[in-house]
Design a protein around this motif. Structure first.
Motif, PDB file in Angstrom:
ATOM      1  N   TYR A   1       0.838  -1.191   0.000  1.00  0.00           N
ATOM      2  CA  TYR A   1       0.000   0.000   0.000  1.00  0.00           C
ATOM      3  C   TYR A   1       0.875   1.244   0.000  1.00  0.00           C
ATOM      4  O   TYR A   1       1.813   1.365   0.804  1.00  0.00           O
ATOM      5  CB  TYR A   1      -0.902   0.020   1.238  1.00  0.00           C
ATOM      6  CG  TYR A   1      -1.818   1.228   1.316  1.00  0.00           C
ATOM      7  CD1 TYR A   1      -3.039   1.247   0.641  1.00  0.00           C
ATOM      8  CD2 TYR A   1      -1.458   2.350   2.056  1.00  0.00           C
ATOM      9  CE1 TYR A   1      -3.870   2.358   0.701  1.00  0.00           C
ATOM     10  CE2 TYR A   1      -2.291   3.465   2.122  1.00  0.00           C
ATOM     11  CZ  TYR A   1      -3.500   3.463   1.443  1.00  0.00           C
ATOM     12  OH  TYR A   1      -4.318   4.557   1.499  1.00  0.00           O
ATOM     13  N   PHE A   2       0.569   2.166  -0.915  1.00  0.00           N
ATOM     14  CA  PHE A   2       1.251   3.460  -0.980  1.00  0.00           C
ATOM     15  C   PHE A   2       0.207   4.574  -0.884  1.00  0.00           C
ATOM     16  O   PHE A   2      -0.894   4.449  -1.428  1.00  0.00           O
ATOM     17  CB  PHE A   2       2.021   3.624  -2.292  1.00  0.00           C
ATOM     18  CG  PHE A   2       3.195   2.699  -2.429  1.00  0.00           C
ATOM     19  CD1 PHE A   2       4.438   3.045  -1.921  1.00  0.00           C
ATOM     20  CD2 PHE A   2       3.065   1.476  -3.078  1.00  0.00           C
ATOM     21  CE1 PHE A   2       5.525   2.199  -2.051  1.00  0.00           C
ATOM     22  CE2 PHE A   2       4.145   0.618  -3.213  1.00  0.00           C
ATOM     23  CZ  PHE A   2       5.382   0.980  -2.697  1.00  0.00           C
ATOM     24  N   GLU A   3       0.573   5.657  -0.214  1.00  0.00           N
ATOM     25  CA  GLU A   3      -0.323   6.801  -0.120  1.00  0.00           C
ATOM     26  C   GLU A   3       0.458   8.084  -0.386  1.00  0.00           C
ATOM     27  O   GLU A   3       1.426   8.380   0.305  1.00  0.00           O
ATOM     28  CB  GLU A   3      -0.981   6.860   1.264  1.00  0.00           C
ATOM     29  CG  GLU A   3      -2.022   7.962   1.384  1.00  0.00           C
ATOM     30  CD  GLU A   3      -2.905   7.814   2.621  1.00  0.00           C
ATOM     31  OE1 GLU A   3      -3.589   8.797   2.970  1.00  0.00           O
ATOM     32  OE2 GLU A   3      -2.910   6.727   3.242  1.00  0.00           O
ATOM     33  N   ALA A   4       0.024   8.810  -1.411  1.00  0.00           N
ATOM     34  CA  ALA A   4       0.600  10.124  -1.705  1.00  0.00           C
ATOM     35  C   ALA A   4      -0.250  11.181  -1.012  1.00  0.00           C
ATOM     36  O   ALA A   4      -1.482  11.082  -0.986  1.00  0.00           O
ATOM     37  CB  ALA A   4       0.628  10.368  -3.213  1.00  0.00           C
ATOM     38  N   HIS A   5       0.408  12.206  -0.465  1.00  0.00           N
ATOM     39  CA  HIS A   5      -0.324  13.177   0.350  1.00  0.00           C
ATOM     40  C   HIS A   5       0.443  14.489   0.382  1.00  0.00           C
ATOM     41  O   HIS A   5       1.668  14.504   0.304  1.00  0.00           O
ATOM     42  CB  HIS A   5      -0.454  12.642   1.783  1.00  0.00           C
ATOM     43  CG  HIS A   5      -1.714  13.066   2.483  1.00  0.00           C
ATOM     44  ND1 HIS A   5      -1.880  14.326   3.013  1.00  0.00           N
ATOM     45  CD2 HIS A   5      -2.856  12.389   2.741  1.00  0.00           C
ATOM     46  CE1 HIS A   5      -3.087  14.404   3.565  1.00  0.00           C
ATOM     47  NE2 HIS A   5      -3.704  13.251   3.416  1.00  0.00           N
ATOM     48  N   ILE A   6      -0.296  15.587   0.484  1.00  0.00           N
ATOM     49  CA  ILE A   6       0.385  16.834   0.828  1.00  0.00           C
ATOM     50  C   ILE A   6       0.924  16.698   2.245  1.00  0.00           C
ATOM     51  O   ILE A   6       0.344  15.996   3.078  1.00  0.00           O
ATOM     52  CB  ILE A   6      -0.544  18.053   0.702  1.00  0.00           C
ATOM     53  CG1 ILE A   6      -1.777  17.914   1.599  1.00  0.00           C
ATOM     54  CG2 ILE A   6      -0.927  18.299  -0.743  1.00  0.00           C
ATOM     55  CD1 ILE A   6      -2.605  19.177   1.728  1.00  0.00           C
ATOM     56  N   GLU A   7       2.026  17.367   2.526  1.00  0.00           N
ATOM     57  CA  GLU A   7       2.681  17.183   3.822  1.00  0.00           C
ATOM     58  C   GLU A   7       1.813  17.625   4.996  1.00  0.00           C
ATOM     59  O   GLU A   7       1.865  17.022   6.065  1.00  0.00           O
ATOM     60  CB  GLU A   7       4.004  17.960   3.858  1.00  0.00           C
ATOM     61  CG  GLU A   7       4.778  17.747   5.151  1.00  0.00           C
ATOM     62  CD  GLU A   7       5.852  18.798   5.382  1.00  0.00           C
ATOM     63  OE1 GLU A   7       6.340  18.875   6.512  1.00  0.00           O
ATOM     64  OE2 GLU A   7       6.194  19.523   4.440  1.00  0.00           O
ATOM     65  N   GLN A   8       1.020  18.678   4.822  1.00  0.00           N
ATOM     66  CA  GLN A   8       0.206  19.281   5.883  1.00  0.00           C
ATOM     67  C   GLN A   8       1.062  19.950   6.960  1.00  0.00           C
ATOM     68  O   GLN A   8       0.596  20.196   8.071  1.00  0.00           O
ATOM     69  CB  GLN A   8      -0.736  18.255   6.522  1.00  0.00           C
ATOM     70  CG  GLN A   8      -1.729  17.668   5.536  1.00  0.00           C
ATOM     71  CD  GLN A   8      -2.725  16.739   6.179  1.00  0.00           C
ATOM     72  OE1 GLN A   8      -2.389  15.597   6.491  1.00  0.00           O
ATOM     73  NE2 GLN A   8      -3.935  17.193   6.383  1.00  0.00           N
ATOM     74  N   GLY A   9       2.293  20.215   6.649  1.00  0.00           N
ATOM     75  CA  GLY A   9       3.206  20.916   7.538  1.00  0.00           C
ATOM     76  C   GLY A   9       4.196  21.700   6.698  1.00  0.00           C
ATOM     77  O   GLY A   9       4.208  21.610   5.461  1.00  0.00           O
ATOM     78  N   PRO A  10       5.092  22.469   7.332  1.00  0.00           N
ATOM     79  CA  PRO A  10       5.951  23.408   6.603  1.00  0.00           C
ATOM     80  C   PRO A  10       7.355  22.905   6.295  1.00  0.00           C
ATOM     81  O   PRO A  10       8.170  23.654   5.753  1.00  0.00           O
ATOM     82  CB  PRO A  10       6.031  24.590   7.574  1.00  0.00           C
ATOM     83  CG  PRO A  10       6.003  23.937   8.925  1.00  0.00           C
ATOM     84  CD  PRO A  10       5.105  22.718   8.787  1.00  0.00           C
ATOM     85  N   VAL A  11       7.672  21.654   6.624  1.00  0.00           N
ATOM     86  CA  VAL A  11       9.070  21.204   6.589  1.00  0.00           C
ATOM     87  C   VAL A  11       9.624  21.187   5.164  1.00  0.00           C
ATOM     88  O   VAL A  11      10.702  21.725   4.892  1.00  0.00           O
ATOM     89  CB  VAL A  11       9.214  19.819   7.247  1.00  0.00           C
ATOM     90  CG1 VAL A  11      10.643  19.296   7.097  1.00  0.00           C
ATOM     91  CG2 VAL A  11       8.830  19.896   8.727  1.00  0.00           C
ATOM     92  N   LEU A  12       8.915  20.574   4.218  1.00  0.00           N
ATOM     93  CA  LEU A  12       9.421  20.480   2.851  1.00  0.00           C
ATOM     94  C   LEU A  12       9.567  21.862   2.216  1.00  0.00           C
ATOM     95  O   LEU A  12      10.581  22.149   1.573  1.00  0.00           O
ATOM     96  CB  LEU A  12       8.484  19.620   1.995  1.00  0.00           C
ATOM     97  CG  LEU A  12       8.549  18.110   2.203  1.00  0.00           C
ATOM     98  CD1 LEU A  12       7.416  17.424   1.451  1.00  0.00           C
ATOM     99  CD2 LEU A  12       9.891  17.557   1.744  1.00  0.00           C
ATOM    100  N   GLU A  13       8.569  22.699   2.382  1.00  0.00           N
ATOM    101  CA  GLU A  13       8.640  24.035   1.799  1.00  0.00           C
ATOM    102  C   GLU A  13       9.789  24.824   2.409  1.00  0.00           C
ATOM    103  O   GLU A  13      10.524  25.511   1.700  1.00  0.00           O
ATOM    104  CB  GLU A  13       7.320  24.766   2.007  1.00  0.00           C
ATOM    105  CG  GLU A  13       7.265  26.115   1.309  1.00  0.00           C
ATOM    106  CD  GLU A  13       5.932  26.817   1.510  1.00  0.00           C
ATOM    107  OE1 GLU A  13       5.221  27.032   0.525  1.00  0.00           O
ATOM    108  OE2 GLU A  13       5.623  27.157   2.674  1.00  0.00           O
ATOM    109  N   ASP A  14       9.962  24.706   3.721  1.00  0.00           N
ATOM    110  CA  ASP A  14      11.042  25.432   4.387  1.00  0.00           C
ATOM    111  C   ASP A  14      12.409  24.983   3.892  1.00  0.00           C
ATOM    112  O   ASP A  14      13.330  25.797   3.753  1.00  0.00           O
ATOM    113  CB  ASP A  14      10.942  25.224   5.902  1.00  0.00           C
ATOM    114  CG  ASP A  14      12.015  25.977   6.665  1.00  0.00           C
ATOM    115  OD1 ASP A  14      11.974  27.218   6.647  1.00  0.00           O
ATOM    116  OD2 ASP A  14      12.892  25.327   7.267  1.00  0.00           O
TER     117      ASP A  14
END
Length: 416
Positions: free
Chosen positions: A190-203
């Motif tokens: 099972y794989f799930e793609a998702h927006i992070e819902q937090g600021p870590v990747l953008e930062d």
């Protein structure tokens, strides 16, 4: 084969168009989505996604809790499917991407394989799970929770919304009370793609988050009992001020989170002060405590520290303090092979990446109890989610879907 597998890419414009079309069902004035589980709007969303699955040649199965599985046949029908998905129900003030992206990214994987006539050894399935958000009905992540046996079908059926309507009745009303027993549906991975819902990747200015696991959490209710008294005549040294004692505990919650980086979290999010009057010394304070970390050992350590601190503060202040753990989710490490499949796909595709442990719950947590599982994160603007202004870049969504495509292909084994 018209395109070499290593050069295979999804259709980003089609993915975006599908997200925007689904977002019109329950669209809000501020650009978000309100599509609560098992509502009329949820039915419309489900019907649309199912129609897209059928157009892509998939067969559809619905289980007794309303989880929907759309299957693209593999060469070997005896193999368990490689599954991907998420949810399409939203928060009351939700966004276009939370959950929806995971479902439509999985659908786009199937559409891309169809475009290039690529057959896989194992079947591929797109899933969307019932009532992930828990906004209308409790518990949260209901469909996947019933599926993996975390709680019973009867418990879920009996859950009521604020109008007294039950899950069982609403499933039947919207036509998604299926016949398959939850959990009897096999999953190979099972794989799930998702927006992070937090600021870590953008930062960090990274495109893909490789998710090794999900933080465990402990929730507590804490009550400090003192004595109400007049704020003027009562000297400081003779007070039994529940709020002042509570604030020390609240600060310790934050201290505990800071003591165990990088994944330690300590939050007080809800406070009730009695009698909540300007010139009365508070006699009782009720508040929530939320502790999180990435390993059971660390979470247990944080648990023991808050209990010890509460006991110490009660003895030093002379006030009665009760603390009760009301919810516990253990940390969820994802399967090394699935995490590695995501990592390899990201590297081969040339996207910038970093590891991001999820601080939020997802259906993948429950799926991981039954099969190897992994997740893929992409950035969302300012780390904002569960909000109508939730946003993500089309190129990031496409990148995450490309990673999903290649990670799933590794597990499903393309026929060449």
């Amino acid at each position: 084969m018209a395109v070499a597998l290593r050069d295979l890419r999804i259709n980003g414009d089609r993915l975006w168009a599908s997200l925007m079309e689904l977002a019109q069902i329950g669209a809000t004035a501020k650009g978000g989505v309100k599509r609560l589980a098992l509502s009329d709007l949820d039915k419309q969303g489900r019907d649309l996604v199912v129609s897209w699955g059928k157009q892509a040649g998939m067969t559809v199965t619905v289980d007794k809790i309303g989880n929907v599985f759309m299957r693209r046949a593999g060469r070997n029908a005896a193999l368990p499917p490689v599954m991907s998905g998420s949810h399409i129900d939203t928060q009351p003030t939700g966004g276009k991407f939370d959950g929806n992206y995971g479902v439509l990214a999985a659908l786009e994987v199937v559409r891309t394989l169809n475009d290039h006539q690529i057959q896989t050894e194992a079947p591929i399935e797109v899933a969307f799970w019932t009532n992930e958000e828990g906004s209308r009905f409790v518990p949260v992540m209901m469909g996947s929770g019933v599926f993996c046996g975390a709680f019973t079908l009867e418990h879920a059926y009996a859950a009521k919304d604020i109008d007294g309507k039950t899950v069982a009745d609403e499933l039947a009303r919207i036509g998604y009370l299926g016949t398959e027993e939850p959990g009897q549906h096999p999953i190979g991975a099972y794989f799930e793609a998702h927006i992070e819902q937090g600021p870590v990747l953008e930062d960090a200015d990274k495109v893909i988050g490789v998710v090794p696991g999900v933080l465990g959490l402990s929730w507590y209710d804490c009550v400090v009992t003192g004595m109400e008294a007049h704020a003027g005549p009562t000297p400081m040294g003779l007070r039994k001020d529940a709020l002042q004692v509570a604030t020390h505990i609240m600060q310790e919650v934050v201290n505990i989170g800071n003591r165990y980086p990088p994944y330690g979290r300590g939050t007080v999010g809800m406070v009730q002060v009695f009698p909540n009057s300007r010139n009365v010394i508070p006699g009782e304070v009720k508040f929530s405590i939320d502790l999180r970390n990435v390993s059971t050992d660390l979470l247990d350590t944080m648990h023991n520290e808050i209990l010890a601190y509460v006991d110490s503060r009660s003895r030093s202040s002379g006030l009665k303090i009760s603390i009760e753990r009301v919810s516990y989710f253990p940390p969820c490490p994802f399967h090394p092979e699935c995490v590695d499949a995501v990592r390899k796909a990201t590297a081969n595709l040339g996207y910038s990446t970093m590891e991001v442990v999820s601080g939020a719950g997802h259906d993948a947590i429950y799926a991981a109890r039954l099969a190897p599982a992994g997740m893929i994160f992409v950035p969302c603007k300012d780390g904002i989610s569960h909000n109508e202004i939730e946003d993500a870049k089309a190129e990031h969504l496409s990148a995450g879907c490309n990673v999903l495509l290649h990670a799933m292909l590794e597990r499903a084994q393309p026929v060449v």
